[in-house]
Design a protein around this motif. Structure first.
Motif, PDB file in Angstrom:
ATOM      1  N   CYS A 269       0.670  -0.927  -0.018  1.00 41.96           N
ATOM      2  CA  CYS A 269       0.142  -0.153   0.121  1.00 41.96           C
ATOM      3  C   CYS A 269       0.885   1.096   0.045  1.00 41.96           C
ATOM      4  O   CYS A 269       1.906   1.097  -0.151  1.00 41.96           O
ATOM      5  N   VAL A 270       0.529   2.225  -0.396  1.00 39.15           N
ATOM      6  CA  VAL A 270       0.709   3.575  -0.519  1.00 39.15           C
ATOM      7  C   VAL A 270       0.905   4.379   1.029  1.00 39.15           C
ATOM      8  O   VAL A 270      -0.738   5.012   0.513  1.00 39.15           O
ATOM      9  N   VAL A 271       1.946   4.599   1.983  1.00 37.02           N
ATOM     10  CA  VAL A 271       1.778   6.037   3.059  1.00 37.02           C
ATOM     11  C   VAL A 271       1.784   7.043   2.458  1.00 37.02           C
ATOM     12  O   VAL A 271       2.918   7.724   1.805  1.00 37.02           O
ATOM     13  N   LYS A 272       0.188   7.759   2.674  1.00 38.05           N
ATOM     14  CA  LYS A 272       0.434   9.247   2.818  1.00 38.05           C
ATOM     15  C   LYS A 272       1.315   9.890   3.949  1.00 38.05           C
ATOM     16  O   LYS A 272       0.978   9.386   4.756  1.00 38.05           O
ATOM     17  N   THR A 273       2.299  11.191   2.972  1.00 42.65           N
ATOM     18  CA  THR A 273       2.818  11.586   4.379  1.00 42.65           C
ATOM     19  C   THR A 273       1.878  13.187   4.798  1.00 42.65           C
ATOM     20  O   THR A 273       3.221  13.554   5.671  1.00 42.65           O
ATOM     21  N   ASP A 274       0.982  13.311   4.114  1.00 42.31           N
ATOM     22  CA  ASP A 274       0.747  14.749   4.479  1.00 42.31           C
ATOM     23  C   ASP A 274       0.549  14.797   5.794  1.00 42.31           C
ATOM     24  O   ASP A 274      -0.395  13.913   6.244  1.00 42.31           O
ATOM     25  N   ASN A 275      -0.116  15.970   6.269  1.00 43.51           N
ATOM     26  CA  ASN A 275      -0.306  15.590   7.531  1.00 43.51           C
ATOM     27  C   ASN A 275      -1.625  16.598   7.606  1.00 43.51           C
ATOM     28  O   ASN A 275      -1.633  17.481   6.693  1.00 43.51           O
TER      29      ASN A 275
ATOM     30  N   GLY B 283      -2.140  13.835  -6.912  1.00 47.63           N
ATOM     31  CA  GLY B 283      -0.654  13.511  -6.310  1.00 47.63           C
ATOM     32  C   GLY B 283       0.206  13.789  -4.743  1.00 47.63           C
ATOM     33  O   GLY B 283      -0.226  12.328  -4.236  1.00 47.63           O
ATOM     34  N   ASP B 284       0.400  14.483  -4.163  1.00 46.93           N
ATOM     35  CA  ASP B 284       0.804  14.086  -3.181  1.00 46.93           C
ATOM     36  C   ASP B 284      -0.411  14.171  -2.104  1.00 46.93           C
ATOM     37  O   ASP B 284      -0.034  13.546  -1.031  1.00 46.93           O
ATOM     38  N   GLY B 285      -1.331  13.965  -2.239  1.00 46.39           N
ATOM     39  CA  GLY B 285      -2.739  13.843  -1.116  1.00 46.39           C
ATOM     40  C   GLY B 285      -3.283  12.487  -1.426  1.00 46.39           C
ATOM     41  O   GLY B 285      -4.515  12.417  -0.778  1.00 46.39           O
ATOM     42  N   ALA B 286      -2.378  11.775  -2.229  1.00 45.17           N
ATOM     43  CA  ALA B 286      -3.169  10.635  -2.272  1.00 45.17           C
ATOM     44  C   ALA B 286      -2.879   9.945  -2.009  1.00 45.17           C
ATOM     45  O   ALA B 286      -1.696  10.152  -1.442  1.00 45.17           O
ATOM     46  N   GLY B 287      -3.461   9.039  -1.320  1.00 53.78           N
ATOM     47  CA  GLY B 287      -2.418   7.159  -0.491  1.00 53.78           C
ATOM     48  C   GLY B 287      -3.205   5.965   0.058  1.00 53.78           C
ATOM     49  O   GLY B 287      -4.628   6.953   0.227  1.00 53.78           O
ATOM     50  N   SER B 288      -2.773   5.402   0.448  1.00 57.77           N
ATOM     51  CA  SER B 288      -4.067   4.396   1.083  1.00 57.77           C
ATOM     52  C   SER B 288      -3.694   3.925   2.460  1.00 57.77           C
ATOM     53  O   SER B 288      -4.884   4.329   3.202  1.00 57.77           O
TER      54      SER B 288
END
Length: 160
Positions: free
Chosen positions: A93-99, A112-117
């Motif tokens: 899975c893709v870990v999203k790093t946004d806070n 983009g960087d706002g996506a993730g699993s």
């Protein structure tokens, strides 16, 4: 960045370095790629490098009037597509790093960087992350990881 670094260490400790992949995706040359490589080497996680420059150039050349906004937002969207292709290939899975602060301020690229699993930092503000990340650095230093120590698993008592 700091959030990716923090999560690389946490994922390594939680799942084992053999089950974590650090993906570097420069758009041509990237000045801070050496920083990413230091984290990958220090954590002992797997690594794959995908240079998105050719895809970026190819898409940009085919779009009439390819403007500045598209030049800014296309790289994070290409990176996210690449991350999902890698995750699908590995069964991961893709870990999203946004806070939370980035999400509220809109400081991300949609799809983009706002996506993730999985988004472990989604409820933490930058202020609280700085506190947690400072504790993380202290905990890392206490067990000697990255400084000739044995890198033993540390407790997560400081982790929210």
């Amino acid at each position: 960045g700091k959030d990716s670094t923090f999560l690389a260490y946490e994922a390594k400790d939680e799942f084992g370095p053999e089950n974590v992949w650090g993906v570097t995706m420069p758009n041509g040359k990237q000045a801070d790629i050496a920083d990413s490589m230091r984290v990958i080497e220090a954590t002992g996680i797997n690594h794959v490098r995908v240079n998105i420059a050719e895809a970026f150039s190819s898409i940009g050349m085919q779009i009439p009037g390819f403007g500045n906004d598209a030049r800014i937002t296309l790289p994070p969207r290409l990176r996210m597509s690449c991350l999902y292709a890698i995750a699908q290939t590995l069964g991961a899975c893709v870990v999203k790093t946004d806070n939370l602060s980035e999400m509220v301020a809109g400081y991300y690229t949609l799809w983009g960087d706002g996506a993730g699993s999985y988004a472990p930092l989604r409820g933490l503000t930058v202020t609280s992350l700085i506190t947690v990340e400072s504790a993380f650095v202290i905990a890392e230093l206490e067990v000697g990881a990255g400084s000739g120590g044995n890198g033993q698993r540390r407790g997560n008592s400081y982790f929210i």
